[in-house]
Design a protein around this motif. Structure first.
Motif, PDB file in Angstrom:
ATOM      1  N   GLU A   5       9.326  34.479 -51.854  1.00 39.84           N
ATOM      2  CA  GLU A   5       9.428  32.555 -51.941  1.00 39.84           C
ATOM      3  C   GLU A   5       7.669  32.307 -52.328  1.00 39.84           C
ATOM      4  O   GLU A   5       7.643  31.573 -53.121  1.00 39.84           O
ATOM      5  N   ASN A   6       6.463  33.082 -51.469  1.00 42.39           N
ATOM      6  CA  ASN A   6       5.200  32.464 -51.935  1.00 42.39           C
ATOM      7  C   ASN A   6       3.874  33.632 -51.650  1.00 42.39           C
ATOM      8  O   ASN A   6       4.471  34.037 -51.086  1.00 42.39           O
ATOM      9  N   PHE A   7       3.275  32.876 -51.296  1.00 41.55           N
ATOM     10  CA  PHE A   7       1.872  34.410 -52.002  1.00 41.55           C
ATOM     11  C   PHE A   7       1.932  34.513 -50.126  1.00 41.55           C
ATOM     12  O   PHE A   7       1.238  35.047 -50.350  1.00 41.55           O
ATOM     13  N   ALA A   8       2.181  33.858 -49.223  1.00 46.27           N
ATOM     14  CA  ALA A   8       1.520  34.213 -47.561  1.00 46.27           C
ATOM     15  C   ALA A   8       2.770  34.861 -47.515  1.00 46.27           C
ATOM     16  O   ALA A   8       1.783  36.366 -47.313  1.00 46.27           O
ATOM     17  N   SER A   9       3.775  35.379 -47.858  1.00 45.34           N
ATOM     18  CA  SER A   9       4.671  36.403 -47.487  1.00 45.34           C
ATOM     19  C   SER A   9       4.210  37.961 -48.453  1.00 45.34           C
ATOM     20  O   SER A   9       4.057  39.057 -47.350  1.00 45.34           O
ATOM     21  N   ASP A  22      -1.166  25.823 -51.125  1.00 47.04           N
ATOM     22  CA  ASP A  22       0.620  26.806 -51.539  1.00 47.04           C
ATOM     23  C   ASP A  22       0.905  27.339 -52.957  1.00 47.04           C
ATOM     24  O   ASP A  22       1.390  27.131 -53.768  1.00 47.04           O
ATOM     25  N   ASP A  23       0.165  26.359 -54.253  1.00 46.32           N
ATOM     26  CA  ASP A  23      -0.157  26.285 -55.584  1.00 46.32           C
ATOM     27  C   ASP A  23      -1.334  27.508 -56.219  1.00 46.32           C
ATOM     28  O   ASP A  23      -0.336  27.327 -57.055  1.00 46.32           O
ATOM     29  N   ILE A  24      -2.452  27.586 -55.779  1.00 49.05           N
ATOM     30  CA  ILE A  24      -3.173  27.473 -56.570  1.00 49.05           C
ATOM     31  C   ILE A  24      -3.629  29.369 -55.122  1.00 49.05           C
ATOM     32  O   ILE A  24      -4.337  28.515 -54.055  1.00 49.05           O
ATOM     33  N   TYR A 138     -14.685  26.726 -55.625  1.00 49.63           N
ATOM     34  CA  TYR A 138     -14.243  25.412 -55.146  1.00 49.63           C
ATOM     35  C   TYR A 138     -12.237  25.544 -54.585  1.00 49.63           C
ATOM     36  O   TYR A 138     -12.181  24.376 -54.070  1.00 49.63           O
ATOM     37  N   TYR A 139     -12.385  26.707 -54.536  1.00 52.87           N
ATOM     38  CA  TYR A 139     -10.739  27.103 -54.179  1.00 52.87           C
ATOM     39  C   TYR A 139     -11.161  27.337 -52.449  1.00 52.87           C
ATOM     40  O   TYR A 139     -10.503  26.618 -51.661  1.00 52.87           O
ATOM     41  N   ASN A 140     -12.323  27.847 -51.638  1.00 53.33           N
ATOM     42  CA  ASN A 140     -12.906  28.066 -50.470  1.00 53.33           C
ATOM     43  C   ASN A 140     -13.160  26.805 -50.239  1.00 53.33           C
ATOM     44  O   ASN A 140     -12.699  26.651 -48.960  1.00 53.33           O
ATOM     45  N   SER A 141     -13.636  25.804 -50.767  1.00 50.88           N
ATOM     46  CA  SER A 141     -14.613  24.255 -50.412  1.00 50.88           C
ATOM     47  C   SER A 141     -12.596  23.880 -49.452  1.00 50.88           C
ATOM     48  O   SER A 141     -11.965  23.333 -49.604  1.00 50.88           O
ATOM     49  N   THR A 147      -9.382  19.236 -60.161  1.00 60.58           N
ATOM     50  CA  THR A 147      -8.829  18.656 -61.244  1.00 60.58           C
ATOM     51  C   THR A 147     -10.598  20.073 -61.675  1.00 60.58           C
ATOM     52  O   THR A 147     -10.328  21.051 -62.920  1.00 60.58           O
ATOM     53  N   VAL A 148     -11.475  20.508 -61.329  1.00 54.70           N
ATOM     54  CA  VAL A 148     -12.440  21.755 -61.810  1.00 54.70           C
ATOM     55  C   VAL A 148     -12.071  22.554 -61.294  1.00 54.70           C
ATOM     56  O   VAL A 148     -12.196  23.896 -62.258  1.00 54.70           O
ATOM     57  N   LEU A 149     -10.986  23.063 -60.372  1.00 52.45           N
ATOM     58  CA  LEU A 149      -9.890  24.101 -59.993  1.00 52.45           C
ATOM     59  C   LEU A 149      -9.204  24.626 -61.348  1.00 52.45           C
ATOM     60  O   LEU A 149      -9.722  25.659 -61.726  1.00 52.45           O
ATOM     61  N   LEU A 150      -8.176  23.551 -61.688  1.00 53.82           N
ATOM     62  CA  LEU A 150      -7.328  23.742 -62.822  1.00 53.82           C
ATOM     63  C   LEU A 150      -8.269  24.164 -63.829  1.00 53.82           C
ATOM     64  O   LEU A 150      -8.022  24.726 -64.745  1.00 53.82           O
ATOM     65  N   SER A 151      -9.596  23.660 -64.078  1.00 54.12           N
ATOM     66  CA  SER A 151     -10.094  23.885 -65.136  1.00 54.12           C
ATOM     67  C   SER A 151     -10.792  25.131 -65.720  1.00 54.12           C
ATOM     68  O   SER A 151     -10.471  25.770 -66.510  1.00 54.12           O
ATOM     69  N   TYR A 152     -10.692  25.549 -64.549  1.00 55.51           N
ATOM     70  CA  TYR A 152     -12.043  26.964 -64.947  1.00 55.51           C
ATOM     71  C   TYR A 152      -9.992  28.176 -64.842  1.00 55.51           C
ATOM     72  O   TYR A 152     -10.149  29.109 -65.655  1.00 55.51           O
ATOM     73  N   VAL A 153      -9.097  28.018 -64.252  1.00 50.08           N
ATOM     74  CA  VAL A 153      -8.067  28.438 -64.484  1.00 50.08           C
ATOM     75  C   VAL A 153      -7.320  28.060 -65.816  1.00 50.08           C
ATOM     76  O   VAL A 153      -6.912  29.648 -66.206  1.00 50.08           O
ATOM     77  N   ASN A 154      -7.838  27.086 -65.877  1.00 54.49           N
ATOM     78  CA  ASN A 154      -7.075  27.116 -67.776  1.00 54.49           C
ATOM     79  C   ASN A 154      -8.116  27.712 -68.502  1.00 54.49           C
ATOM     80  O   ASN A 154      -7.998  28.597 -69.575  1.00 54.49           O
TER      81      ASN A 154
END
Length: 287
Positions: A5-9, A22-24, A138-141, A147-154
């Motif tokens: 159900e989630n990334f962790a498991s 939990d989302d990215i 940006y992920y580790n910060s 906003t920036v992280l989602l832009s790179y994901v895009n």
């Protein structure tokens, strides 16, 4: 079948590092820590995986491949890597929630469903690697800038979709077969009584593909969307009925074609042909 159900498991099962969000979730593969084999499992999120120099156990002497693999919710996926995982690469995991809240950022690719791997050139690998290098800080910060992280994901998702369209061109035999099968099913559709108009989803189901994946292939090969191709064929069949079955009025022709409402057929035909069904029949008489 195990469902995650989630990334962790899932990360714990596979041997990846614990997610920070939990989302990215993004990260790099560490071969010695990863599970080599698994029966099919289900995940309740989206996953883009870039694997470099991958070898499967059933073809240990094969040339290693470098490719993008995709998993989406409710699609089973298993693996058997030989003899132990030795590939490197990166992964991006996205929750259904983050996609639903930012749908405008994401392309058709996330609705491709289960499909063949995207084989990458060295240049494409470097482009993807560069995006990951920009994204990781940006992920580790601790003060995450979503906003920036989602832009790179895009950017990453857009790159992957662009590379798929490149693959559509470099392997024409495979994709021309899909186009041919689509056209064959389209011709067969009206060889039996119908109760509705043909849809892209109908043909995608026939071919075992997702509607978006089929649509992108058809658009790439014909310069028209799958729906436009369907509409063109419906117009051809409408003209045939109007010309050959003179005993049928426009309403009956509409029902023969699968239109639920005759008025919609009249508007559809006028838009496509620039004549109403009655005017089209009259033009045949005048000729």
């Amino acid at each position: 079948m195990i469902r995650f159900e989630n990334f962790a498991s899932y990360n714990q099962y596979v041997g990846l590092k614990e997610p920070l969000d939990d989302d990215i979730d993004i990260g790099y593969y560490q071969p010695l820590r990863m599970r080599a084999t698994s029966d099919p499992v289900l995940i309740d999120f989206y996953r883009i995986s870039i694997k470099i120099n991958l070898v499967y156990s059933n073809t240990p002497d094969a040339t290693p491949i470098t490719a993008v693999f995709f998993n989406s919710p409710n699609l089973a996926n298993g693996w058997d890597i030989a003899p132990l995982p030795t590939y490197t690469g990166m992964y991006l995991q996205l929750s259904k929630k983050i996609i639903a809240e930012n749908r405008f950022l994401f392309k058709n690719y996330l609705d491709y469903g289960q499909h063949e791997a995207l084989y990458l050139t060295e240049t494409e690998v470097e482009e993807i690697r560069t995006v990951f290098e920009l994204m990781t800080p940006y992920y580790n910060s601790k003060k995450k800038n979503n906003t920036v992280l989602l832009s790179y994901v895009n950017v990453l998702v857009s790159l992957v979709e662009a590379f798929y369209k490149r693959q559509f061109s470099t392997d024409p035999k495979q994709y021309n077969r899909i186009l041919t099968d689509f056209q064959q099913h389209l011709h067969e559709y009206y060889r039996q009584p119908v109760k509705q108009l043909p849809t892209v989803q109908y043909f995608a189901d026939k071919l075992g593909l997702s509607a978006n994946y089929l649509g992108d292939i058809i658009k790439h090969l014909t310069n028209k969307s799958a729906l436009e191709n369907i509409h063109d064929f419906v117009v051809i069949k409408a003209k045939e009925l109007l010309e050959i079955k003179k005993e049928l009025n426009s309403t009956e022709v509409a029902y023969e074609l699968g239109f639920e409402y005759p008025n919609y057929f009249a508007k559809f035909f006028k838009k496509q042909v620039n004549l109403t069904p009655r005017q089209y029949r009259q033009s045949l008489i005048n000729k």
